[in-house]
Enzyme design. Structure first.
Site, mmCIF file in Angstrom:
data_model
loop_
_atom_site.group_PDB
_atom_site.id
_atom_site.type_symbol
_atom_site.label_atom_id
_atom_site.label_comp_id
_atom_site.label_asym_id
_atom_site.label_seq_id
_atom_site.Cartn_x
_atom_site.Cartn_y
_atom_site.Cartn_z
ATOM 1 N N ASP A 138 0.838 -1.212 0.000
ATOM 2 C CA ASP A 138 0.000 0.000 0.000
ATOM 3 C C ASP A 138 0.873 1.263 0.000
ATOM 4 O O ASP A 138 0.545 2.253 -0.637
ATOM 5 C CB ASP A 138 -0.927 0.011 1.217
ATOM 6 C CG ASP A 138 -2.039 -1.027 1.068
ATOM 7 O OD1 ASP A 138 -2.263 -1.472 -0.086
ATOM 8 O OD2 ASP A 138 -2.637 -1.398 2.085
ATOM 9 N N CYS A 139 1.963 1.213 0.735
ATOM 10 C CA CYS A 139 2.816 2.397 0.803
ATOM 11 C C CYS A 139 3.853 2.441 -0.315
ATOM 12 O O CYS A 139 4.340 3.507 -0.682
ATOM 13 C CB CYS A 139 3.480 2.502 2.174
ATOM 14 S SG CYS A 139 4.123 0.941 2.790
ATOM 15 N N TYR A 140 4.206 1.282 -0.855
ATOM 16 C CA TYR A 140 5.165 1.197 -1.971
ATOM 17 C C TYR A 140 4.521 0.391 -3.105
ATOM 18 O O TYR A 140 4.803 -0.790 -3.273
ATOM 19 C CB TYR A 140 6.460 0.527 -1.522
ATOM 20 C CG TYR A 140 7.248 1.302 -0.487
ATOM 21 C CD1 TYR A 140 7.915 2.469 -0.846
ATOM 22 C CD2 TYR A 140 7.338 0.840 0.823
ATOM 23 C CE1 TYR A 140 8.658 3.167 0.102
ATOM 24 C CE2 TYR A 140 8.081 1.537 1.763
ATOM 25 C CZ TYR A 140 8.736 2.702 1.404
ATOM 26 O OH TYR A 140 9.477 3.387 2.322
#
Lengths: 394, 134
Positions: A138-140
């Site tokens: 989700d963040c990368y």
């Protein structure tokens, strides 16, 4: 007699007396150790040899959208990506794999290309192709990346050698009946040649056998830039048997080294390949030894004739190899040693020519006031055992 | 004068007594530096021919008429000074001591006249500084 602070004062005033290890040994032989110790502040040592236990840490910088690296190949060579998102570690002895971005042609060229070459290419300012996949989180969210990097387009690029300096080493020979491809290069059958891999009396750690004048935090010449002694090296074995002059009779202490690769220069960082063994990295390393007292000076006065290495037979591929006894570095450098009555040609693997140039370059730096000595922040351990790994169970 | 050449024999010429004919017909001494000759295979011979310059030229013409490929640049060993790190690993495998380390400077020195172009130094060099100029 002297302190590191006192020596640094003299360096700043341009008054420090600096000699290369070879010049100091000649000085001590001619005028005695006491006189040489009184006259000289710093002795500079050097080596240039393969240090395959070396690697580079790189931080690539974040892409948009960002990626957390899963696999990463630099010019076809796999780099370890099990750190934070875009941190990778490239090992010098890691060979390339086919089909991962390296434009190398035939399979042999792929095998001969490795992490050492990629590190040297980056230091030489060349651009290196990068192919990577991402975890996709989700963040990368990014899952793949294909680009080229240079040393100027990445954030951090530093060299870390877990076993950068070796105090003494072995001499390799082959008592068998076929040529062996080894980390010492080809060893010809029936004692056809002998290879030694340490520059002897010029070598840094043979001039400070008990590691009294250097320690963790000591500043060094590393690949043409400034580096530091980071830790004890892997396989650090200071308890090796020693001669009365305290030099060990075989591989002993090792040091881990660290330094900014962006400052390094290509002439001191060279990718290499040993046929049938694998890729590696040759590095120039210089260590200044402060002449703190007469004992340090006595150790720096040691000559090639007073340092020995064991001759090991590589035809028996076991952890403990048979030995043909000890030979001195004076004998090794003469070009021939005698094993069981047979003359055997010797060849070095460490470049004595470039080791001398490392020492003279570091001497120039110190004399010019560009390089001051750093006092160790902690001593190097003197009591490490050398443990074998014996498989349990199974 | 002397001339170093590499001769490549087609299969049909391998049986010819080349060095005998060179000596008898052209008065040329052929010093064999390196040879790779086997029945029914393409043969290779690196020779140093010495004799009168006209005889040498005639001999080379004759060799070519026999279908033998004569290459002047006979695979000499070349050391790239920019790549060489003077480690000296090659000196231990050089059978004729054409490659040595200078006893004073420890720089690599190459003596072309002693080299038999055995090429063992080429794969030995860890920085790929040695090649043949073929």
């Amino acid at each position: 007699m002297r302190t590191i602070d006192g020596i640094n004062d003299k360096i700043r005033q341009g008054k420090a007396v600096v000699q290369t290890a070879e010049a100091f040994k000649a000085h001590a032989k001619e005028q005695g150790v006491a006189a040489a110790a009184a006259a000289v502040d710093v002795v500079v040592t050097g080596t240039f040899e393969p240090m395959e236990s070396s690697g580079a840490m790189l931080n690539l910088g974040h892409t948009d959208p960002p990626i957390k690296l899963l696999e990463c190949y630099l010019d076809g060579v796999p780099a370890y990506a099990g750190f934070g998102a875009v941190d990778v570690c490239l090992g010098a002895s890691q060979p390339a794999v086919a089909g991962r971005g390296a434009d190398l042609g035939d399979p042999e060229a792929v095998r001969e290309h490795g992490g050492g070459h990629v590190i040297a290419d980056l230091i030489a300012g060349r651009s290196v192709p990068l192919q990577a996949t991402g975890h996709g989180t989700d963040c990368y969210p990014r899952t793949s990346l294909e680009t080229t990097i240079t040393r100027d387009t990445i954030n951090q690029f530093y060299l870390f050698s877990p076993r950068g300096l070796y105090q003494n080493f072995i001499v390799g020979v082959n008592g068998g009946d076929r040529t062996l491809s080894t980390y010492l290069g080809p060893l010809q059958p029936r004692l056809g040649n002998a290879v030694y891999a340490n520059p002897g009396a010029l070598s840094p750690l043979l001039n400070d056998p008990d590691l009294e004048a250097i320690g963790i935090g000591s500043r060094i010449f590393f690949g043409g830039g400034v580096g530091y002694i980071a830790w004890e090296g892997t396989q650090h074995f200071p308890l090796q048997r020693r001669l009365p002059n305290r030099t060990p009779i075989g591989p002993a202490a090792t040091l881990a080294l660290i330094g900014d690769a962006k400052q390094m220069r290509p002439e001191w960082v060279r990718g290499c390949y040993f046929k049938g063994y694998g890729p590696s990295l040759m590095l120039g390393v210089g260590v200044p030894i402060p002449i703190l007292n007469e004992q340090v000076a006595t150790h720096c006065a040691v000559q090639d004739a007073d340092i020995v290495a064991p001759v090991m037979d590589f035809s028996i591929p076991r952890r403990v190899r048979p030995t043909f006894g000890l030979v001195s570095y004076a004998q090794l450098k003469s070009g021939s040693i005698t094993i069981e009555g047979q003359p055997v040609r010797t060849a070095p693997l460490a470049s004595i020519y470039l080791a001398r140039r490392v020492a003279s370059e570091l001497k120039t730096w110190i004399e010019a006031g560009q390089f001051e000595l750093a006092a160790p922040v902690a001593p190097l351990p003197q009591d490490r055992a050398f443990l074998p790994q014996d498989a349990l169970g199974g | 004068m002397k001339k170093r050449v590499k001769l490549i024999f087609p299969k049909r010429s391998v049986h010819m007594p080349i060095t005998y004919r060179l000596a008898k017909d052209f008065n040329i001494a052929a010093n064999i530096i390196r040879a790779q000759v086997a029945p029914n295979q393409v043969g290779t011979l690196v020779v140093e021919l010495s004799g009168d310059i006209d005889h040498l030229n005639d001999a080379v013409d004759w060799l070519e008429v026999q279908g033998i490929e004569v290459s002047g640049a006979s695979g000499e060993i070349v050391v790239d000074e920019d790549l060489c790190v003077h480690c000296g690993l090659c000196t231990g495998v050089c059978p004729t001591r054409a490659l040595t380390l200078d006893s004073e400077t420890h720089r690599l020195t190459f003596s072309r006249s002693r080299c038999i172009v055995c090429e063992q130094c080429i794969p030995t060099c860890p920085v790929q500084a040695i090649s043949t100029n073929l």
